[in-house]
Scaffold this active site. Sequence first.
Site, mmCIF file in Angstrom:
data_model
loop_
_atom_site.group_PDB
_atom_site.id
_atom_site.type_symbol
_atom_site.label_atom_id
_atom_site.label_comp_id
_atom_site.label_asym_id
_atom_site.label_seq_id
_atom_site.Cartn_x
_atom_site.Cartn_y
_atom_site.Cartn_z
ATOM 1 N N LYS A 215 53.675 -48.835 5.925
ATOM 2 C CA LYS A 215 54.784 -48.186 5.221
ATOM 3 C C LYS A 215 55.117 -48.944 3.936
ATOM 4 O O LYS A 215 55.202 -48.352 2.852
ATOM 5 C CB LYS A 215 56.017 -48.100 6.120
ATOM 6 C CG LYS A 215 57.183 -47.372 5.469
ATOM 7 C CD LYS A 215 58.409 -47.352 6.356
ATOM 8 C CE LYS A 215 59.184 -48.636 6.223
ATOM 9 N NZ LYS A 215 60.516 -48.583 6.872
ATOM 10 N N ASP B 8 58.457 -43.156 6.926
ATOM 11 C CA ASP B 8 59.640 -43.759 7.523
ATOM 12 C C ASP B 8 60.270 -42.764 8.496
ATOM 13 O O ASP B 8 59.694 -41.719 8.788
ATOM 14 C CB ASP B 8 60.632 -44.194 6.441
ATOM 15 C CG ASP B 8 61.212 -43.012 5.670
ATOM 16 O OD1 ASP B 8 60.822 -41.850 5.935
ATOM 17 O OD2 ASP B 8 62.071 -43.243 4.803
#
Length: 209
Positions: free
Chosen positions: A121, A140
Amino acid sequence: MTKKQIAALAVEALKAEYPDSICSLEYTDPLQCLVATRLSAQCTDARVNMVTPELFKRYTCARDFAESTPEELAEYIKSCGLYKTKSKDIIAMARMLCEKYDGQVPSTLDQLTELPGIGRKTANLVMGDIFHMDGAVVVDTHCIRITRRLGLHDETDQKKIEFALRKLLPPEESNDFCHRLVLHGRAVCTARKAMCESCCMSDFCRKKA
């Protein structure tokens, strides 16, 4: 309607709703982006933005972090939560940056995820926001929730979701799309309630259907 068609409609709808697709974390260089994103794990961006001004006054480069101690660094980031782990990771990350990359932040996924505490991420965020690479997908909680509600996947694993979205999104739009999902997830398609009556994607969202 295919998943690719839904993805294309979602890109355009969010672009119209949120023209400015900026990261809500505040930073001025690649290292600050990396550190701020690491601090944001299980912490709000607003809280991180309250902490980083003083943090980045004290630590201006990778060498500053590398030469610090977890105890000293922890004093600056305590309110971000998990501060003991985060302080150790940030110092270890900075030391690797100094040893392998002359204190500079690398640009590839493999290089970034090799750094202590840096996952896919964060790596994708850095690749998209700092190095402006096409195809960066930041998975996310907002991304996971909204893209599942749209019907773009039925996965729970972040890596599988990233790969699924890479196949559906135009590469040049993917990074901005993920930023807009954050804005939409906070304002309309929240974890507690999907306010479909206010949603710019309600005409094609599979949750409403």
